[in-house]
Design an enzyme around this catalytic site. Structure first.
Site, short mmCIF file in Angstrom:
data_model
loop_
_atom_site.label_atom_id
_atom_site.label_comp_id
_atom_site.label_asym_id
_atom_site.label_seq_id
_atom_site.Cartn_x
_atom_site.Cartn_y
_atom_site.Cartn_z
N GLU A 54 0.99 -1.18 0.13
CA GLU A 54 -0.01 0.03 0.00
C GLU A 54 0.84 1.04 -0.06
O GLU A 54 1.47 1.57 0.92
CB GLU A 54 -0.85 -0.06 1.31
N CYS A 86 4.55 -2.10 -8.63
CA CYS A 86 3.33 -1.71 -8.30
C CYS A 86 3.36 -0.68 -7.22
O CYS A 86 3.43 0.51 -7.43
CB CYS A 86 2.47 -3.13 -7.65
N ILE A 154 -2.32 -6.44 -9.47
CA ILE A 154 -2.79 -6.36 -8.39
C ILE A 154 -3.27 -5.04 -7.93
O ILE A 154 -2.41 -4.31 -7.40
CB ILE A 154 -2.32 -7.16 -7.15
N HIS A 190 3.62 -7.09 -11.05
CA HIS A 190 4.77 -7.88 -10.04
C HIS A 190 5.52 -8.87 -10.51
O HIS A 190 4.83 -10.16 -10.78
CB HIS A 190 3.61 -8.47 -8.69
N GLU A 192 7.83 -10.42 -9.55
CA GLU A 192 8.10 -11.44 -8.50
C GLU A 192 7.45 -12.69 -7.96
O GLU A 192 7.69 -13.52 -7.42
CB GLU A 192 8.56 -10.63 -7.06
#
Ligand code: GLN
Length: 209
Positions: A54, A86, A154, A190, A192
């Site tokens: 966040e 992100c 996401i 992402h 990862e």
């Protein structure tokens, strides 16, 4: 040997560390990782990973601990390489907007000539996987252009404006979802969470430059 600090408040920190180890095997560039929560953890670092999470929370924590200021110095004055994914990409942008609320005014590093729009894909498509078309403006990772990258998105942002030294590096439909500026790489998705190490290899090569 490249020393990489992973900002370790939230997000896929261990996943990024694992990908860096694999990218190290792929490239032959030795890597040492350190988890950074305080400014002193950033001493003698060549590269930084800003994971997801966040961005408002991470930005506030970075400001409170002094990590924000030290990171800016590392990036702007010492030329450290950076990979922001992100929320990490949000933290790199000079301008941050929310799809619904407009300018967010949140604390960010503000080192990249991009406008990021948070939660760009909205509620209907909170998370999804999609093939991202990548190009390699750096000349260091031609393998990025060999095949698309399976991006995991996401509550993802997108880069809604680029200027100055920022260059688009990846697109999804008509949207820019990856950008690069010098040694700074920002991704809306992402890497990862996949097994594709190409973007982590790029970070190691940028750090060696
Ligand atoms: N929407 C989040 C933010 O802007 C980012 C989500 C993520 O990192 N997966 O902070």
């Amino acid at each position: 040997m490249v020393r990489v600090a992973l900002v370790a408040y939230q997000g896929g920190v261990a996943e990024h560390a694992y990908m860096l180890r694999r990218a190290s095997e792929d490239t032959g560039i030795g890597v040492e990782t350190v988890y950074a929560k305080r400014p002193e953890h950033l001493d003698n670092v060549d590269a930084v990973v800003l994971p997801g999470g966040e961005s408002t929370t991470i930005g506030r924590l970075m400001a409170r601990t002094g990590l924000l200021e030290k990171l800016r110095h590392l990036i702007l004055d010492e030329g450290a390489a950076v990979l922001g994914t992100c929320a990490g990409a949000v933290l790199l942008a000079k301008r941050v907007r929310d799809r619904v609320r407009g300018d967010t005014g949140q604390p960010v590093l503000a080192v990249m000539d991009v406008e990021v729009t948070r939660n760009y894909y909205g509620r209907q498509r909170e998370s999804f996987e999609a093939l991202v078309k990548l190009r390699d403006p750096t000349g260091l990772a031609p393998e990025l252009e060999e095949k698309p990258f399976r991006g995991v998105f996401i509550r993802a942002p997108a880069f809604t404006r680029l200027w100055g030294a920022a260059e688009p590096m990846g697109t999804l439909g008509g949207d820019t979802v990856a950008a690069v500026q010098g040694k700074i790489v920002a991704l809306a998705f992402h890497p990862e969470l996949t097994s594709d190490t190409r973007l982590h290899r790029l970070l190691l090569r940028l750090a060696k430059k």
